[in-house]
Design an enzyme around this catalytic site. Structure first.
Site, PDB file in Angstrom:
ATOM      1  N   LYS A  89      -7.355 -18.477  10.604  1.00 39.65           N
ATOM      2  CA  LYS A  89      -6.629 -17.212  10.538  1.00 39.65           C
ATOM      3  C   LYS A  89      -7.551 -16.202   9.871  1.00 39.65           C
ATOM      4  CE  LYS A  89      -2.357 -15.586  11.292  1.00 39.65           C
ATOM      5  NZ  LYS A  89      -1.427 -15.888  12.372  1.00 39.65           N
ATOM      6  N   GLY A 189      17.980 -11.319  16.132  1.00 44.66           N
ATOM      7  CA  GLY A 189      16.745 -10.623  16.507  1.00 44.66           C
ATOM      8  C   GLY A 189      16.516 -10.622  18.000  1.00 44.66           C
ATOM      9  N   GLY A 191      14.004  -8.970  19.766  1.00 39.21           N
ATOM     10  CA  GLY A 191      12.714  -8.328  20.019  1.00 39.21           C
ATOM     11  C   GLY A 191      12.080  -8.925  21.263  1.00 39.21           C
ATOM     12  N   VAL A 193      10.635 -11.790  21.868  1.00 39.15           N
ATOM     13  CA  VAL A 193      11.018 -13.165  22.205  1.00 39.15           C
ATOM     14  C   VAL A 193      12.534 -13.280  22.352  1.00 39.15           C
ATOM     15  CG1 VAL A 193      10.891 -15.585  21.531  1.00 39.15           C
ATOM     16  CG2 VAL A 193       9.034 -14.051  20.919  1.00 39.15           C
TER      17      VAL A 193
HETATM   18  P1  NAD Z   1       9.616  -8.449  17.424  1.00 36.00           P
HETATM   19  O1  NAD Z   1       9.119  -7.620  16.304  1.00 36.00           O
HETATM   20  O2  NAD Z   1       9.406  -7.989  18.823  1.00 36.00           O
HETATM   21  O3  NAD Z   1      11.184  -8.716  17.259  1.00 36.00           O
HETATM   22  C1  NAD Z   1      11.829  -8.931  16.039  1.00 36.00           C
HETATM   23  C2  NAD Z   1      13.219  -8.349  16.170  1.00 36.00           C
HETATM   24  O4  NAD Z   1      13.970  -8.698  15.021  1.00 36.00           O
HETATM   25  C3  NAD Z   1      13.242  -6.810  16.277  1.00 36.00           C
HETATM   26  O5  NAD Z   1      14.020  -6.409  17.373  1.00 36.00           O
HETATM   27  C4  NAD Z   1      13.840  -6.396  14.938  1.00 36.00           C
HETATM   28  O6  NAD Z   1      14.572  -5.186  15.036  1.00 36.00           O
HETATM   29  C5  NAD Z   1      14.742  -7.571  14.637  1.00 36.00           C
HETATM   30  N1  NAD Z   1      15.134  -7.722  13.245  1.00 36.00           N
HETATM   31  C6  NAD Z   1      14.417  -7.481  12.124  1.00 36.00           C
HETATM   32  N2  NAD Z   1      15.147  -7.769  11.031  1.00 36.00           N
HETATM   33  C7  NAD Z   1      16.346  -8.205  11.473  1.00 36.00           C
HETATM   34  C8  NAD Z   1      17.523  -8.675  10.829  1.00 36.00           C
HETATM   35  N3  NAD Z   1      17.627  -8.742   9.512  1.00 36.00           N
HETATM   36  N4  NAD Z   1      18.572  -9.055  11.590  1.00 36.00           N
HETATM   37  C9  NAD Z   1      18.500  -8.987  12.943  1.00 36.00           C
HETATM   38  N5  NAD Z   1      17.408  -8.549  13.613  1.00 36.00           N
HETATM   39  C10 NAD Z   1      16.342  -8.176  12.881  1.00 36.00           C
HETATM   40  O7  NAD Z   1       8.984  -9.908  17.204  1.00 36.00           O
HETATM   41  P2  NAD Z   1       8.837 -11.058  18.284  1.00 36.00           P
HETATM   42  O8  NAD Z   1       7.485 -10.992  18.863  1.00 36.00           O
HETATM   43  O9  NAD Z   1      10.027 -11.103  19.157  1.00 36.00           O
HETATM   44  O10 NAD Z   1       8.833 -12.339  17.320  1.00 36.00           O
HETATM   45  C11 NAD Z   1      10.023 -12.791  16.707  1.00 36.00           C
HETATM   46  C12 NAD Z   1       9.699 -13.893  15.709  1.00 36.00           C
HETATM   47  O11 NAD Z   1       9.058 -14.965  16.402  1.00 36.00           O
HETATM   48  C13 NAD Z   1       8.736 -13.488  14.596  1.00 36.00           C
HETATM   49  O12 NAD Z   1       9.074 -14.206  13.442  1.00 36.00           O
HETATM   50  C14 NAD Z   1       7.381 -13.948  15.121  1.00 36.00           C
HETATM   51  O13 NAD Z   1       6.477 -14.205  14.068  1.00 36.00           O
HETATM   52  C15 NAD Z   1       7.776 -15.224  15.834  1.00 36.00           C
HETATM   53  N6  NAD Z   1       6.853 -15.617  16.903  1.00 36.00           N
HETATM   54  C16 NAD Z   1       6.630 -14.785  17.938  1.00 36.00           C
HETATM   55  C17 NAD Z   1       5.769 -15.178  18.960  1.00 36.00           C
HETATM   56  C18 NAD Z   1       5.506 -14.284  20.155  1.00 36.00           C
HETATM   57  O14 NAD Z   1       4.993 -14.776  21.154  1.00 36.00           O
HETATM   58  N7  NAD Z   1       5.858 -13.016  20.094  1.00 36.00           N
HETATM   59  C19 NAD Z   1       5.149 -16.441  18.920  1.00 36.00           C
HETATM   60  C20 NAD Z   1       5.420 -17.293  17.843  1.00 36.00           C
HETATM   61  C21 NAD Z   1       6.282 -16.869  16.835  1.00 36.00           C
END
Ligand code: NAD
Length: 354
Positions: A89, A189, A191, A193
């Protein structure tokens, strides 16, 4: 200490890594203000791979703690997905909104190049695909690019597919069937994913309860998937079969577990357990927890294909379905030993590293 100066007037030196880590390297560049660290936890399975985070750490010790913790996590995540990659990392110290420039990213790329392929970087918090493009001007050890022959683009749909398969596997273990018809899934959440996962679950016949701090996201889920919307404070209290944490890390605190009504927890968020005692607490309450770094390994599979220059989609599919197979091995062993799944996962993946 080993000092070296390379292109971009970088000063690079090896620091003493934590116990059990391969290497900790620091780079500074007066010209661009770059101050970065790379932690390589393990090279046992192949070159180390893991994203670059840019964050305004208050002191260097905080940055070292974070980069080493995250780098070890990548060793386990890469091994869980059966990828020929080790764990690493990087962090860039500073506020991405004020310090980040294309030239700083190019200097960071020169730092990665100096490591000669022992570490591959990609996006993490505070770093974008555009930044990866600048980094790729000075190093080839970079993934998460938007363009190019093996460019992997947004990993989120692949991550969501892995979560979906692991969720079905968890229901199969608990209920004897992975049929999602009329099962209720509470998603925290929506977002990149979470929204993609919601679509897959809806298509498979599940009922959705969703929450997000972003009103637009919940409106889309309501309109497109008939989801029931609740406030972020209410999501844990819902009478659902599965709770899917897909927002920030640390969602499973002792207080959260006390009010949680779902019998299964399967989601995309990293570091879901607020601390080590929370995995045991879930088990004591009869809740089956699918360890996060197995469930969310789809993203790194996507990135790995770019690093390994693989375009055959069957590689992606086999590694993604492999996540569910690994998860089942964890559940099986947890049932045999009575240990909570997060502990069994660390042991099982630990054997892949030996
Ligand atoms: P993202 O930032 O696109 O989505 C996160 C969502 O969570 C946002 O819509 C945000 O508004 C919402 N959020 C924040 N605080 C909140 C709360 N208290 N209650 C409800 N919703 C809330 O992130 P992502 O890329 O979708 O990733 C989501 C999680 O998965 C993260 O923890 C990330 O580290 C993990 N992750 C993502 C990937 C990937 O491929 N994107 C891979 C492995 C792990």
């Amino acid at each position: 200490m080993n000092h070296a100066a390379v292109a971009h007037s970088l000063t690079i030196r090896d620091l003493t890594p934590g116990k059990g880590y391969e290497r900790l390297v620091e780079a500074k560049d007066d010209k661009t203000g770059l101050h970065a660290l790379v932690s390589i936890h393990s090279l046992k399975r192949g070159p180390a791979a893991g994203g670059c985070r840019m964050f305004n750490y208050a002191k260097i010790e905080d940055a070292i703690y974070d980069v080493e913790r995250l780098s070890k996590g990548m060793t386990y995540k890469n091994a869980a997905a059966e990828l020929p990659l080790g764990g690493g990392k990087s962090v860039i110290i500073g506020n991405p909104k004020t310090l980040k420039t294309p030239e700083l990213m190019r200097a960071f790329g020169a730092f990665i190049e100096y490591l000669a392929g022992d570490y591959y970087t990609a996006e993490d918090v505070g770093v974008s695909t555009q930044d990866m493009a600048y980094i790729s001007e000075t190093t080839s050890y970079v993934a998460g690019l938007d363009g190019g022959e093996f460019a992997s683009g947004d990993p989120s749909p692949v991550t969501a597919r892995g979560v979906f398969l692991c969720l079905k596997q968890t229901l199969k273990r608990g209920l004897g069937s992975d049929d999602l018809t009329d099962k209720t899934i509470a998603i925290q959440g929506l977002g990149h994913v979470g929204m993609s996962l919601a679509g897959m679950l809806h298509d498979a016949g599940a009922k959705l309860i969703v929450s997000d701090i972003n009103d637009d996201a919940v409106r889309i889920a309501q309109a497109d998937f008939g989801a029931t919307v609740v406030s972020p404070d209410e999501i844990l209290h819902q009478q659902a079969d599965v709770f899917a944490p897909c927002a920030m890390g640390g969602a499973l605190t002792a207080d959260a577990i006390d009010v949680l009504k779902a019998r299964y927890v399967v989601g995309a968020a990293n570091n879901q357990l607020a601390d080590d005692t929370c995995g045991q607490r879930l088990q004591d309450k009869g809740i089956l927890y699918a360890p996060d770094y197995i469930v969310n390994g789809g993203g790194i599979v996507n990135v790995a294909m770019e690093i390994l220059k693989i375009s055959d989609p069957s590689y992606r599919e086999s590694r993604i379905s492999g996540l569910a197979t690994t998860l089942e091995q964890v559940f099986e062993r947890a049932a045999e030993t009575g240990q909570p799944p997060h502990m069994v996962a660390d042991e099982l993946i630990g054997t892949r590293l030996r």
